[in-house]
Write a protein that holds these residues in place. Structure first.
Motif, mmCIF file in Angstrom:
data_model
loop_
_atom_site.group_PDB
_atom_site.id
_atom_site.type_symbol
_atom_site.label_atom_id
_atom_site.label_comp_id
_atom_site.label_asym_id
_atom_site.label_seq_id
_atom_site.Cartn_x
_atom_site.Cartn_y
_atom_site.Cartn_z
ATOM 1 N N SER A 37 0.835 -1.089 0.002
ATOM 2 C CA SER A 37 0.000 0.092 -0.052
ATOM 3 C C SER A 37 0.982 1.340 -0.142
ATOM 4 O O SER A 37 0.298 2.282 -0.399
ATOM 5 C CB SER A 37 -0.970 0.071 1.158
ATOM 6 N N LEU A 38 2.148 1.214 0.500
ATOM 7 C CA LEU A 38 3.120 2.482 0.544
ATOM 8 C C LEU A 38 3.974 2.451 -0.656
ATOM 9 O O LEU A 38 4.707 3.171 -0.583
ATOM 10 C CB LEU A 38 3.689 2.242 1.812
ATOM 11 N N GLN A 39 3.809 1.364 -1.579
ATOM 12 C CA GLN A 39 5.028 1.338 -2.571
ATOM 13 C C GLN A 39 4.959 2.676 -3.519
ATOM 14 O O GLN A 39 6.057 3.276 -3.752
ATOM 15 C CB GLN A 39 4.605 0.244 -3.688
ATOM 16 N N LEU A 40 3.735 3.220 -3.989
ATOM 17 C CA LEU A 40 3.980 4.540 -4.714
ATOM 18 C C LEU A 40 4.155 5.845 -3.920
ATOM 19 O O LEU A 40 4.881 6.640 -4.417
ATOM 20 C CB LEU A 40 2.622 4.630 -5.736
ATOM 21 N N SER A 41 3.483 5.991 -2.727
ATOM 22 C CA SER A 41 3.557 7.006 -2.072
ATOM 23 C C SER A 41 4.532 7.213 -1.112
ATOM 24 O O SER A 41 5.270 8.185 -0.869
ATOM 25 C CB SER A 41 2.269 7.350 -1.123
ATOM 26 N N LYS A 42 5.215 6.110 -0.524
ATOM 27 C CA LYS A 42 6.317 6.113 0.526
ATOM 28 C C LYS A 42 7.241 4.965 0.075
ATOM 29 O O LYS A 42 7.137 3.984 0.950
ATOM 30 C CB LYS A 42 5.795 6.013 1.803
ATOM 31 N N PRO A 43 7.978 5.014 -1.102
ATOM 32 C CA PRO A 43 8.641 3.735 -1.299
ATOM 33 C C PRO A 43 9.586 3.185 -0.067
ATOM 34 O O PRO A 43 9.881 1.946 0.219
ATOM 35 C CB PRO A 43 9.112 3.895 -2.496
ATOM 36 N N ASP A 44 10.401 4.064 0.369
ATOM 37 C CA ASP A 44 11.229 3.768 1.469
ATOM 38 C C ASP A 44 10.710 3.074 2.777
ATOM 39 O O ASP A 44 11.424 2.120 3.151
ATOM 40 C CB ASP A 44 12.407 4.899 1.726
ATOM 41 N N MET A 45 9.530 3.695 3.000
ATOM 42 C CA MET A 45 8.823 2.969 4.264
ATOM 43 C C MET A 45 8.369 1.575 3.748
ATOM 44 O O MET A 45 8.179 0.916 4.567
ATOM 45 C CB MET A 45 7.827 3.915 4.474
ATOM 46 N N ALA A 46 7.723 1.377 2.521
ATOM 47 C CA ALA A 46 7.586 0.174 1.942
ATOM 48 C C ALA A 46 8.700 -0.735 1.949
ATOM 49 O O ALA A 46 8.110 -2.004 2.381
ATOM 50 C CB ALA A 46 6.848 0.256 0.581
ATOM 51 N N ILE A 47 9.815 -0.655 1.612
ATOM 52 C CA ILE A 47 10.976 -1.346 1.885
ATOM 53 C C ILE A 47 11.235 -1.799 3.220
ATOM 54 O O ILE A 47 11.452 -3.060 3.383
ATOM 55 C CB ILE A 47 12.035 -0.893 1.300
ATOM 56 N N GLU A 48 10.986 -1.041 4.112
ATOM 57 C CA GLU A 48 10.873 -1.259 5.636
ATOM 58 C C GLU A 48 10.137 -2.183 6.070
ATOM 59 O O GLU A 48 10.295 -3.313 6.750
ATOM 60 C CB GLU A 48 11.053 0.076 6.570
ATOM 61 N N TYR A 49 8.938 -2.199 5.475
ATOM 62 C CA TYR A 49 7.867 -3.151 5.878
ATOM 63 C C TYR A 49 8.000 -4.421 5.259
ATOM 64 O O TYR A 49 7.931 -5.457 5.835
ATOM 65 C CB TYR A 49 6.413 -2.560 5.572
ATOM 66 N N ALA A 50 8.338 -4.079 3.994
ATOM 67 C CA ALA A 50 8.786 -5.501 3.270
ATOM 68 C C ALA A 50 10.043 -6.482 4.155
ATOM 69 O O ALA A 50 9.989 -7.697 3.973
ATOM 70 C CB ALA A 50 9.186 -5.229 1.720
ATOM 71 N N LYS A 51 11.074 -5.578 4.476
ATOM 72 C CA LYS A 51 12.223 -6.369 4.966
ATOM 73 C C LYS A 51 11.603 -6.973 6.428
ATOM 74 O O LYS A 51 12.079 -7.991 6.580
ATOM 75 C CB LYS A 51 13.113 -5.134 5.665
ATOM 76 N N ASP A 52 10.667 -6.375 7.066
ATOM 77 C CA ASP A 52 10.109 -7.088 8.248
ATOM 78 C C ASP A 52 9.272 -8.229 7.838
ATOM 79 O O ASP A 52 9.538 -9.230 8.548
ATOM 80 C CB ASP A 52 9.355 -6.056 9.019
ATOM 81 N N ALA A 53 8.560 -8.064 6.869
ATOM 82 C CA ALA A 53 7.833 -9.327 6.436
ATOM 83 C C ALA A 53 8.675 -10.412 5.711
ATOM 84 O O ALA A 53 8.449 -11.656 6.053
ATOM 85 C CB ALA A 53 6.931 -8.745 5.370
ATOM 86 N N LEU A 54 9.831 -10.051 5.154
ATOM 87 C CA LEU A 54 10.937 -11.015 4.853
ATOM 88 C C LEU A 54 11.413 -11.731 5.851
ATOM 89 O O LEU A 54 11.419 -12.988 5.808
ATOM 90 C CB LEU A 54 11.799 -10.381 3.823
ATOM 91 N N LYS A 55 11.748 -10.857 6.844
ATOM 92 C CA LYS A 55 12.273 -12.011 8.061
ATOM 93 C C LYS A 55 11.416 -12.597 8.556
ATOM 94 O O LYS A 55 11.769 -13.881 9.110
ATOM 95 C CB LYS A 55 12.733 -10.788 9.191
ATOM 96 N N ARG A 56 10.088 -12.507 8.592
ATOM 97 C CA ARG A 56 9.079 -13.174 9.082
ATOM 98 C C ARG A 56 9.002 -14.495 8.396
ATOM 99 O O ARG A 56 8.632 -15.627 8.946
ATOM 100 C CB ARG A 56 7.768 -12.627 9.571
ATOM 101 N N ALA A 57 8.740 -14.124 7.033
ATOM 102 C CA ALA A 57 8.708 -15.319 6.132
ATOM 103 C C ALA A 57 9.813 -16.479 6.525
ATOM 104 O O ALA A 57 9.588 -17.484 6.244
ATOM 105 C CB ALA A 57 8.511 -14.699 4.741
ATOM 106 N N ILE A 58 10.982 -15.993 6.464
ATOM 107 C CA ILE A 58 12.002 -16.729 6.694
ATOM 108 C C ILE A 58 11.832 -17.383 8.003
ATOM 109 O O ILE A 58 11.942 -18.727 8.258
ATOM 110 C CB ILE A 58 13.338 -16.308 6.623
ATOM 111 N N ASP A 59 11.369 -16.745 9.223
ATOM 112 C CA ASP A 59 11.381 -17.475 10.540
ATOM 113 C C ASP A 59 10.258 -18.517 10.447
ATOM 114 O O ASP A 59 10.247 -19.461 11.182
ATOM 115 C CB ASP A 59 11.236 -16.307 11.383
#
Length: 133
Positions: A37-59
């Motif tokens: 939802s943040l990809q277009l308006s706040k891409p840097d914040m979107a990356i931070e959420y995605a990093k957190d999601a990625l860590k959870r996916a791996i865990d």
């Protein structure tokens, strides 16, 4: 920036996503949806959420979360490509492609990833390589 490496051969089957992991999967999905939802308006914040999601996916460490990890790597690679961070984008796209080729057997995801690589090389004005993908 450190990339997260995944041992794709140790992921259990989809049945492990029921019960104990269902809550974790819902949180993972919610984080990734927030990132999208943040990809277009706040891409840097979107990356931070995605990093957190990625860590959870791996865990979580299931085949379903591996599919989510592939989607998240694709998502992050796409954002980095749009930001002109081509080397970083290529690394994330390549990890997603490795996951897709090795485990998912998902032809549409593989096609999307090759298409994104073509887009990346097109933005870099490397026409011959772009056409290859």
């Amino acid at each position: 920036m450190t990339l997260i490496h995944i041992n794709m051969n140790t992921y259990p089957s989809k049945s492990h996503t029921t019960g104990l992991y269902a809550d974790k999967m819902e949180k993972l999905k919610a984080l990734f949806e927030k990132a999208k939802s943040l990809q277009l308006s706040k891409p840097d914040m979107a990356i931070e959420y995605a990093k957190d999601a990625l860590k959870r996916a791996i865990d979580i460490h299931t085949s379903v979360s591996l599919q989510m990890a592939c989607d998240i790597y694709y998502f992050m690679g796409n954002i980095f490509c749009e930001q002109g961070k081509f080397d970083l984008a290529k690394r994330y796209i390549q990890i997603a492609l490795d996951i897709a080729l090795d485990t998912l057997k998902n032809n549409s995801k593989i096609a999307e990833l090759y298409n994104l690589l073509g887009k990346l090389y097109g933005k870099k004005r490397e026409t011959e390589t772009a056409l290859y993908y």
